[in-house]
Design a protein around this motif. Structure first.
Motif, PDB file in Angstrom:
ATOM      1  N   LEU A  64     -24.656 -21.080  58.775  1.00 37.12           N
ATOM      2  CA  LEU A  64     -24.596 -20.038  59.318  1.00 37.12           C
ATOM      3  C   LEU A  64     -23.973 -19.796  60.821  1.00 37.12           C
ATOM      4  O   LEU A  64     -23.015 -18.908  60.903  1.00 37.12           O
ATOM      5  CB  LEU A  64     -26.107 -19.202  59.619  1.00 37.12           C
ATOM      6  CG  LEU A  64     -26.862 -18.785  58.256  1.00 37.12           C
ATOM      7  CD1 LEU A  64     -28.157 -18.743  58.335  1.00 37.12           C
ATOM      8  CD2 LEU A  64     -26.278 -17.634  57.788  1.00 37.12           C
ATOM      9  N   ARG A  65     -24.083 -20.940  61.330  1.00 38.69           N
ATOM     10  CA  ARG A  65     -23.297 -21.195  62.505  1.00 38.69           C
ATOM     11  C   ARG A  65     -21.622 -21.036  62.118  1.00 38.69           C
ATOM     12  O   ARG A  65     -20.917 -20.743  62.704  1.00 38.69           O
ATOM     13  CB  ARG A  65     -23.567 -22.419  63.206  1.00 38.69           C
ATOM     14  CG  ARG A  65     -24.602 -22.276  64.343  1.00 38.69           C
ATOM     15  CD  ARG A  65     -24.677 -23.546  65.088  1.00 38.69           C
ATOM     16  NE  ARG A  65     -24.912 -24.708  64.704  1.00 38.69           N
ATOM     17  CZ  ARG A  65     -25.928 -25.256  64.406  1.00 38.69           C
ATOM     18  NH1 ARG A  65     -27.222 -24.556  64.734  1.00 38.69           N
ATOM     19  NH2 ARG A  65     -26.310 -26.517  63.711  1.00 38.69           N
ATOM     20  N   HIS A  66     -21.301 -22.047  61.099  1.00 36.04           N
ATOM     21  CA  HIS A  66     -20.245 -22.217  60.421  1.00 36.04           C
ATOM     22  C   HIS A  66     -19.641 -20.775  60.145  1.00 36.04           C
ATOM     23  O   HIS A  66     -18.277 -20.424  60.681  1.00 36.04           O
ATOM     24  CB  HIS A  66     -20.019 -22.893  59.230  1.00 36.04           C
ATOM     25  CG  HIS A  66     -18.913 -22.938  58.311  1.00 36.04           C
ATOM     26  ND1 HIS A  66     -17.611 -23.593  58.842  1.00 36.04           N
ATOM     27  CD2 HIS A  66     -18.779 -22.294  57.182  1.00 36.04           C
ATOM     28  CE1 HIS A  66     -16.640 -23.225  57.788  1.00 36.04           C
ATOM     29  NE2 HIS A  66     -17.395 -22.468  57.035  1.00 36.04           N
ATOM     30  N   VAL A  67     -20.283 -19.907  59.606  1.00 36.54           N
ATOM     31  CA  VAL A  67     -19.661 -18.592  59.312  1.00 36.54           C
ATOM     32  C   VAL A  67     -19.651 -17.695  60.449  1.00 36.54           C
ATOM     33  O   VAL A  67     -18.633 -16.909  60.652  1.00 36.54           O
ATOM     34  CB  VAL A  67     -20.725 -17.722  58.229  1.00 36.54           C
ATOM     35  CG1 VAL A  67     -20.079 -16.466  57.874  1.00 36.54           C
ATOM     36  CG2 VAL A  67     -20.845 -18.723  57.038  1.00 36.54           C
ATOM     37  N   PHE A  68     -20.393 -17.885  61.449  1.00 36.56           N
ATOM     38  CA  PHE A  68     -20.244 -17.025  62.884  1.00 36.56           C
ATOM     39  C   PHE A  68     -18.967 -17.541  63.619  1.00 36.56           C
ATOM     40  O   PHE A  68     -18.195 -16.457  63.735  1.00 36.56           O
ATOM     41  CB  PHE A  68     -21.417 -17.281  63.401  1.00 36.56           C
ATOM     42  CG  PHE A  68     -21.489 -16.967  64.866  1.00 36.56           C
ATOM     43  CD1 PHE A  68     -21.874 -15.503  65.350  1.00 36.56           C
ATOM     44  CD2 PHE A  68     -21.041 -17.826  66.075  1.00 36.56           C
ATOM     45  CE1 PHE A  68     -21.903 -15.057  66.599  1.00 36.56           C
ATOM     46  CE2 PHE A  68     -20.887 -17.132  67.176  1.00 36.56           C
ATOM     47  CZ  PHE A  68     -21.402 -15.899  67.621  1.00 36.56           C
TER      48      PHE A  68
END
Ligand code: NAI
Length: 687
Positions: free
Chosen positions: A264-268
Motif C-alpha cells: 500500500l505504501r508502494h501504491v501511495f
C-alpha cells in the motif's frame, strides 16, 4: 524551527510551520514535546492554542519517514505529554487533521475547527492502524460505533459531522486564530473536561463487536488492517487505557512491517509520482476552463459526466439532433443513477446537467479549451472529426482522442497544430474509473502533456503515461490475461474455477465473468482487425463462442449460461463441449487456486516487463497503477510488478519456464530476464 510560540495576553499560541502539510517529522515531534514542557513551567500562561500555518493542520505522518525505524520522541509520548500538560491545550484545526494530526488534536483538551476542515484516521488505507492512541482515545470521545466507522473505513469526516459526533467542540465561521484565543480565555478558571485518557468508552449493546466484525470483515475481504483496527477499538473499550495503548502500538508495529503495508505504501508513492511526473516538472500546463466531448455514447457520456463532476462546462457534439438528444439522455442517466445511489442530491444532479449543452454544429467549439473525441473506433470517422476540429477550434485548444486501439499517430495526421494533440484514454465507466492513460504522439508538446496530467488531477484520476502500441499499457496486458484464461480452460480448468481463483486472489471478478459482463463482441472485433493486419491472436474458445452468438450476459449466454435473461451464471455444457473439442487432452492437469493465479498473473508480469523494455511504460509502478485503477487489481497486493518483486523475480522466471515447457504460457522474455538478473524492475528497465 517548525514550532513558534507567541503570546496573546496569558494565552500561548503554538504555531506549527512545517510546509507543505505540517507533517509530523522527528523535528516537529521534538519541538512539540519541548513546547509542552516549557509552557507547563511558564507562570504567565493559562492556556495554549495549537494552530498551524499554511494550508492545513497537521495532515499526518512524514512520508519521508515511512518504512524507516521510528526516531524518538515517539508520537504516543508527544500526545500524552500534551494531554498531561498543566494547562489546557486547544487544537485549532483548518484543512485536514489526519492520522497523527488528529491524534495530536485528541491529546488536546478541546478541538475547534473551521467549517471546511476535515478530520480522519486513514491509516488502514496504508495497511496500518493508528499508532499514537487514535483507536484508544477516539472511542472514548465519540463512542464505539462512530469510532468503528471512522477507523476501519479510513474516510475523514467534515467539521460539521465531527461536531455532531462530539469530536469537535465548536465549528468556527470567522478567523480561526482569534476565535481559538477567545475560546482559550473563556475556559480559563472554569472546570475542565477530563483528559480523554481518563474517560471510559460508553457501553455498547450485546453482540456489538461480533456484528462489527462481520460487517468490517466482509468489506475488507483479504485486507488485514481494518479487522486489526477493529480489534484495537474493542480492546480500547474492554481493557484499561494503558493496556489498550500497548495493544495498539504492538499492532501498529507488526502491521508496519507487513507485506500489505509495504504494497500500500508502494501504491501511495506510485500515485504521487504519476500525478506529478518528474519528467514534466516545471512545465506549465495550459488553462482548461471549458471542455467538449465529441460522441455521446458509452464513453463520451461518461467522460462528459466526469468533466462536469470536476466543475467544467461541457459541450457535447453528436452527429445529428436525434443523436444529441440520445447523448444528453446518456449523461442525464449517469447523474440520475448517482442520485438513486445517494451519491448526489437531486439539486446537484440538476446543476451538473445544467452545465452541459449539446449540438451538432462544431462551430459551438470556437472558444473551447479542451476537446475529447469519443466517436466510433474507425480511423476514417476520427479523421473527419479532427479535420473539422482543426478548422473550428482555437489554435491553442488541446485536442484529444479516446481511442482504445487505433494508432494516435495516424489519427493525428493532418491536424493543424499537431503539437496540441494527444491520446487521453479513459476506462469504462469513465465517470468512475480512476485510470487515465496519457498517450503522446511524437509531435505532442510538453505543455500539452502537462495539461493531460493536470486534467487527470482535476478529475480526481491517476494519469499514467503510455507509449503507442496495440492497446497501450492496459489493453495490451488484458489480451495476455484473456489468452492465459483460455489456455487454462484448454488444459483442464473450468471457467468457474478460474473466476473463483482470481476472486480469491483479490480481484472483484474473474476473467470470464468480466467478459460476460462487458460483452465478447468488442474483443472479437479487435481480433478480426488484428488478423487483417496479419497477427494471430489466441482466442480459439472465444472465437467459437462468438460464432455461436454467445456474446455474454446481454445475449443470455457467454462463458456461462444465464437463465431467463437473468444475471446469475451457471456452468455451460455448451462451453464444456467446445473446450473438449478444442483441447488436445494431452496437457490436462490439476489446477488449484494458487496455480491458476500464477498462470494468469505471472504472464502479465512478463508482458509488463516487455512493455517497460519497449518504453511503452516509463516506470514499473505505472504498470501497477494501470492494473489497480483500470482493472481492479487488489491495491493491497501493490500491483502485478510489485507482487512479482515480492515473490522474487527468479522464482517468477522459474514458474514461467515450467508453464512454457507445458505450452501454457510464453517463456520469460528479455525484459523479465534482465530484471531478474538485476533483482528488480526499476534498476533494469525504468526509462
Ligand atoms: P459508442 O458507439 O457507444 O459511442 C460512439 C458515439 O459517437 C455514438 O453516440 C455516435 O453517434 C457518435 N459519433 C459517431 N460519429 C460521430 C461524429 N462524426 N460526430 C459526432 N459523434 C459521432 O462507442 P464508445 O464505446 O463510447 O467508444 C467511443 C470511443 O472510445 C472509441 O474510440 C472506443 O474505442 C473508445 N473507448 C471505448 C471504451 C469502452 O469500454 N467502450 C473504453 C475506452 C475507450
Amino acid at each position: 524551527m517548525p514550532v513558534v510560540i507567541a503570546r496573546e495576553g496569558r494565552i500561548a499560541v503554538v504555531t506549527i510551520d512545517n510546509p507543505p502539510v505540517n507533517a509530523l517529522s522527528q523535528a516537529l515531534r521534538q519541538d512539540l514535546f519541548d513546547a509542552a514542557e516549557s509552557l507547563d513551567g511558564d507562570g504567565d500562561v493559562d492556556a495554549v492554542v495549537l494552530i498551524c500555518a499554511g494550508r492545513t493542520f497537521i495532515a499526518g505522518a512524514d512520508v519521508n519517514e515511512f518504512g524507516k525505524p521510528p526516531q524518538p520522541p515517539h508520537l504516543p509520548d508527544v500526545v500524552s505529554r500534551v494531554e498531561r500538560a498543566a494547562k489546557p491545550w486547544i487544537a485549532a484545526v483548518h484543512g485536514s487533521a489526519l492520522g497523527g494530526g488528529l491524534e495530536v488534536a485528541l491529546g488536546c483538551r478541546f478541538r475547534v475547527a473551521t467549517a471546511s476542515a476535515s478530520l480522519g484516521l486513514p491509516e488502514v488505507k496504508l495497511g496500518l492502524v493508528p499508532g499514537a492512541g487514535g483507536t484508544v482515545r477516539l472511542p472514548r470521545l465519540v463512542g464505539a460505533a462512530a469510532a468503528v466507522e471512522m477507523v476501519t473505513g479510513g474516510a475523514p469526516v467534515d467539521a460539521r459531522k465531527a461536531a455532531a459526533m462530539g469530536l469537535v467542540d465548536h465549528v468556527v465561521d470567522g478567523d480561526l486564530r482569534s476565535f481559538a484565543v477567545e475560546f482559550a480565555q473563556d475556559v480559563v478558571g472554569k472546570p475542565l473536561p477530563r483528559p480523554i485518557a481518563d474517560r471510559a468508552v460508553a457501553a455498547v449493546g450485546d453482540g456489538f463487536w461480533e456484528a462489527a466484525e462481520k460487517t468490517v470483515g466482509a468489506k475488507a475481504k483479504r485486507e488485514i488492517a481494518p479487522l486489526r483496527a477493529l480489534a484495537c477499538l474493542r480492546k480500547a473499550s474492554e481493557a484499561s487505557f494503558d493496556a489498550a495503548m500497548a495493544f495498539e502500538r504492538e499492532t501498529f508495529l507488526e502491521l508496519r512491517g507487513s507485506p500489505q503495508a509495504a504494497a500500500l505504501r508502494h501504491v501511495f508513492f506510485a500515485e504521487r509520482a504519476a500525478s506529478r511526473p518528474a519528467e514534466l516538472a516545471g512545465i506549465a500546463s495550459r488553462d482548461i476552463r471549458s471542455a467538449a466531448v465529441i460522441g455521446g455514447g458509452t464513453m463520451g457520456a461518461g467522460i462528459a459526466a466526469a468533466l462536469r463532476d470536476a466543475g467544467l462546462p461541457v459541450i457535447l457534439i453528436e452527429r445529428d439532433t436525434a443523436a444529441v438528444e440520445r447523448g444528453l439522455a446518456n449523461i442525464r442517466g449517469i447523474f440520475d443513477a448517482a442520485v438513486k445511489r445517494g451519491r448526489l442530491t437531486a439539486e446537484a444532479a440538476a446543476a451538473r446537467m445544467a452545465g452541459v449543452s449539446g449540438g451538432d454544429d462544431y462551430r459551438l467549439l470556437a472558444d473551447t479549451d479542451l476537446v475529447i473525441e469519443a466517436v466510433f473506433e474507425d480511423l476514417a470517422v476520427k479523421h473527419a472529426v479532427f479535420a473539422t476540429l482543426s478548422a473550428v477550434c482555437r489554435p491553442n485548444a488541446v485536442l484529444a482522442t479516446n481511442t482504445s486501439y487505433l494508432d494516435p499517430e495516424r489519427i493525428g495526421e493532418g491536424i493543424a497544430g499537431p503539437e496540441r494533440f494527444l491520446g487521453l484514454h479513459f476506462f469504462s465507466p469513465a465517470q468512475v474509473m480512476k485510470l487515465l492513460e496519457i498517450v503522446p504522439t511524437a509531435a505532442t508538446a510538453p505543455d500539452v502533456l502537462a495539461t493531460g496530467s493536470a486534467l487527470a488531477r482535476l478529475l480526481g484520476k491517476i494519469p499514467v503515461r503510455a507509449g503507442i502500441c496495440d492497446g497501450f499499457i492496459g489493453n495490451r496486458i488484458l489480451k495476455v490475461t484473456r489468452a492465459q484464461a483460455e489456455r487454462l480452460l484448454l488444459s483442464g480448468a473450468t471457467p468457474a474455477a478460474v473466476d473463483a481463483a482470481m476472486r480469491a486472489f483479490g480481484l472483484p471478478m474473474g476473467p470470464f465473468e468480466a467478459q460476460d459482463l462487458g460483452g465478447l463482441d468488442i474483443a472479437a472485433f479487435q481480433r478480426q482487425a488484428a488478423r487483417a493486419r496479419g497477427e494471430t491472436p489466441f482466442a480459439p474458445v472465444a472465437d467459437r463462442l462468438c460464432e455461436m452468438g454467445r456474446f455474454g450476459q446481454k445475449a443470455g449466454a457467454g462463458w456461462y449460461d444465464y437463465a431467463d435473461g437473468g444475471r446469475t451464471p451457471s456452468p455451460s455444457p455448451v462451453v464444456e463441449q467446445v473446450v473438449a473439442e478444442l483441447g488436445d487432452g494431452k496437457t490436462r492437469r490439476h489446477w488449484d487456486e494458487a496455480s491458476i493465479a500464477d498462470a494468469i498473473i505471472l504472464p502479465v508480469v512478463n508482458e509488463g516487463a516487455a512493455i517497460l523494455r519497449d518504453g511503452v511504460a516509463l516506470r514499473p509502478a505505472d504498470i501497477d497503477l494501470v492494473k489497480i485503477h483500470g482493472y481492479g487489481f487488489p491495491r493491497w497486493r501493490g500491483g502485478p510488478m510489485h507482487h512479482a518483486e515480492q515473490r522474487g523475480l527468479q522464482a517468477v522466471v522459474e514458474i514461467l519456464r515450467q508453464l512454457a515447457d507445458e505450452g501454457l504460457a510464453d517463456p520469460p522474455g528479455q525484459g523479465l530476464l534482465q530484471a531478474a538478473a538485476a533483482g528488480d524492475f526499476s534498476s533494469a528497465l525504468a526509462q
